[in-house]
Design an enzyme around this catalytic site. Sequence first.
Site, PDB file in Angstrom:
ATOM      1  N   LYS A  28     -20.507 -17.429 -37.122  1.00 56.40           N
ATOM      2  CA  LYS A  28     -20.409 -17.559 -35.466  1.00 56.40           C
ATOM      3  C   LYS A  28     -19.901 -16.592 -34.915  1.00 56.40           C
ATOM      4  O   LYS A  28     -19.722 -15.626 -34.044  1.00 56.40           O
ATOM      5  CB  LYS A  28     -20.004 -18.782 -35.178  1.00 56.40           C
ATOM      6  N   SER A  29     -18.257 -16.804 -35.734  1.00 52.75           N
ATOM      7  CA  SER A  29     -17.464 -15.717 -34.935  1.00 52.75           C
ATOM      8  C   SER A  29     -18.033 -13.571 -34.596  1.00 52.75           C
ATOM      9  O   SER A  29     -17.599 -13.248 -33.772  1.00 52.75           O
ATOM     10  CB  SER A  29     -16.140 -15.347 -36.183  1.00 52.75           C
ATOM     11  N   ARG A 129     -10.321 -27.125 -22.329  1.00 48.89           N
ATOM     12  CA  ARG A 129      -9.873 -26.682 -23.100  1.00 48.89           C
ATOM     13  C   ARG A 129      -8.500 -25.634 -22.385  1.00 48.89           C
ATOM     14  O   ARG A 129      -8.928 -24.947 -21.667  1.00 48.89           O
ATOM     15  CB  ARG A 129     -10.328 -26.250 -24.241  1.00 48.89           C
ATOM     16  N   SER A 174      -3.341 -17.745 -32.954  1.00 42.65           N
ATOM     17  CA  SER A 174      -4.989 -17.844 -32.564  1.00 42.65           C
ATOM     18  C   SER A 174      -6.251 -16.882 -32.258  1.00 42.65           C
ATOM     19  O   SER A 174      -5.404 -15.446 -31.636  1.00 42.65           O
ATOM     20  CB  SER A 174      -5.203 -18.642 -30.795  1.00 42.65           C
ATOM     21  N   ASP A 327     -11.736 -24.560 -39.038  1.00 40.58           N
ATOM     22  CA  ASP A 327     -12.573 -25.425 -38.376  1.00 40.58           C
ATOM     23  C   ASP A 327     -13.180 -26.325 -39.391  1.00 40.58           C
ATOM     24  O   ASP A 327     -13.668 -26.496 -39.107  1.00 40.58           O
ATOM     25  CB  ASP A 327     -13.621 -24.350 -38.192  1.00 40.58           C
ATOM     26  N   ARG A 358      -9.325 -33.015 -32.386  1.00 41.36           N
ATOM     27  CA  ARG A 358     -10.205 -33.779 -34.197  1.00 41.36           C
ATOM     28  C   ARG A 358      -9.381 -34.194 -35.206  1.00 41.36           C
ATOM     29  O   ARG A 358      -9.837 -34.898 -36.019  1.00 41.36           O
ATOM     30  CB  ARG A 358     -10.640 -32.004 -35.027  1.00 41.36           C
ATOM     31  N   ARG A 401     -18.923 -30.301 -34.535  1.00 41.43           N
ATOM     32  CA  ARG A 401     -18.200 -30.095 -36.819  1.00 41.43           C
ATOM     33  C   ARG A 401     -17.834 -31.434 -36.551  1.00 41.43           C
ATOM     34  O   ARG A 401     -17.678 -32.355 -38.060  1.00 41.43           O
ATOM     35  CB  ARG A 401     -17.454 -29.078 -36.396  1.00 41.43           C
TER      36      ARG A 401
END
Length: 445
Positions: A28-29, A129, A174, A327, A358, A401
Site C-alpha cells: 500500500k505504501s 485522526r 511517522s 501496522d 487499536r 486491520r
Amino acid sequence: MSSHSAPVPLTLAADGPLAGSTAVPGDKSISHRSLMLGALAVGETRVTGLLEGEDVLATAAAMRAMGADVVREAAGSWSIHGVGVGGLLQPETALDMGNSGTSTRLLMGLVASHPITATFIGDASLSKRPMGRVIEPLGLMGARFAASPGGRLPLTMTGLCPAVPLEYRLPVASAQVKSAILLAGLNTPGETTVIEPIATRDHSERMLAGFGAAIRVEPGDDGARRITITGEATLRPQTITVPGDPSSAAFPLVAALIVPGSAITIANVGINPTRAGLIGVLQAMGADITLANRRDVGGEPVADLIVRASALTGIEVPPEVAPSMIDEYPILFVAAACAQGTTVMRGLDELRVKESDRIAVMAAGLTACGVTVEELPDGLIVHGRDAIPGGATVAAHLDHRIAMSFAILGLITRAPVTIDDARPIATSFPNFVTMMLALGARQIP
Ligand code: S3P
C-alpha cells in the site's frame, strides 16, 4: 466504501489445516507513492502490481483531480503521465480521502508547496485522526490551513510557492509526516531536511532517489537519520514493480501459525527491514517461518515466506521494533492470544491514532472472545490460552486491520467470531476473504 450501503458482517472458520501457495496484493505504501511521484514526473511512469484498494484509488483520483493522467490498463497495471514538479493544478472539488491517512498526509505535503488551494474530506474514522502533525511543519514552510477543531478533517489548505525550506526534527516516529515534508521539499528552493530520531519505513527515500531527486541520508546525533532533499527537482518517469505488502501478508502468516497442521507459502512479500519487524518477533515466539528465494524487486528486498503451524510462546516485545511493524500489532495481539504464557507489548502510543484506537478496540474484542488482556496507556499485555471461547460479535470501527485480525482469530476459537462490518477490508486487501478461502478457511454465512 460507500457510506450509504449496509454493514457486511464476516465470519470465518477453519475445519482443518490451511495449505497451499498464495500471494498478497501490492504494498500500500509503495502504491500510493508510485502514483504521487509518477504524477510529478515528466513523461510516462508504468506501474505493475499496484494495490487496487480503496485507499490507493483515493490517491489516484486526487492525482487526476490535480492534473495528472492516471489510467488503469489492466488489473494492477497502471500508466501515469505526470505534470512535472510544480505543475499540480487546483482541484475543482474537495479531495475525498475516504479512510486513508497516508493519502491525506502525503498529499497535504504536495499541496503545501504548490500555489493551489485544496479541501480534504474523509470518512468518520479519518475525520477523527490528528493532522496537526503535518499542519505544523507544512505551516512552517508557508502553507496556510483552515482545519476542523483539533486539527482534523474537513480541512482546507493553501500552498505557498515558492515555499520556505525547512529543517525539522520529527516529534513522532511517522513515515507519513516525514514523507509529507520531503514531498513539500520537492518543489521548494534549496534544501529541506527531516531528522528522524527513530527510523520509519523508507519507501519515500528509496523511491525519490529512483525517480532522480537529489536526496541524501546521513547519520545525525544519537542514531538519528538526517534526510535532505534538494528542491525544484525534475523527476524522471519510472517503471515500477510493486512487491507484495508485508502488512497484508501478516494475516495469512499468523493464520498458518495458529491453525494446527497448516503449511503455506506466501510468495513475493516485501521484507524491507523498516517493515519486517513482525517476522523476527514471531520467530522469537517460536514461529517456523522460512524466507526463501530472497531477491530485489524494484529497489525493495523481497522473499517467499514458508510458514508452518507452530507452538508460540509469549515474550516481551522490545518497544524499539514498533516502527518496523506498527501496522502489525493487531494481528500480533491475536498470535499472542494463542501463545503459551504472557506477551508484553509497549511503546505503542501511535496505535491509538490509527484508523481506530487499536489498543482499546483490540482489547475490547479479545476480552469479548474470552482472552485476558491488560490495557496499558502505550501497549497491551496479552495472556495466551488454549481453547479460546470466541462466540462474540466484534466491532471493527471502520478499521480494516481490526476486521482482518478478528477474522483470523475466529479460525481457531471454539465458537465463531463475527466481525460486525468487513467493508473496510477493501481499503487495503480487497481479496482477503477469497484468499483465505483458497487456503482452506470456510466462510459461515
Ligand atoms: C504509512 C505510515 C504509517 C503506517 C501507515 C502507512 C506510510 O503511518 O501506519 O499504514 O505509507 O507512510 P504513520 O506515519 O502514521 O506511522
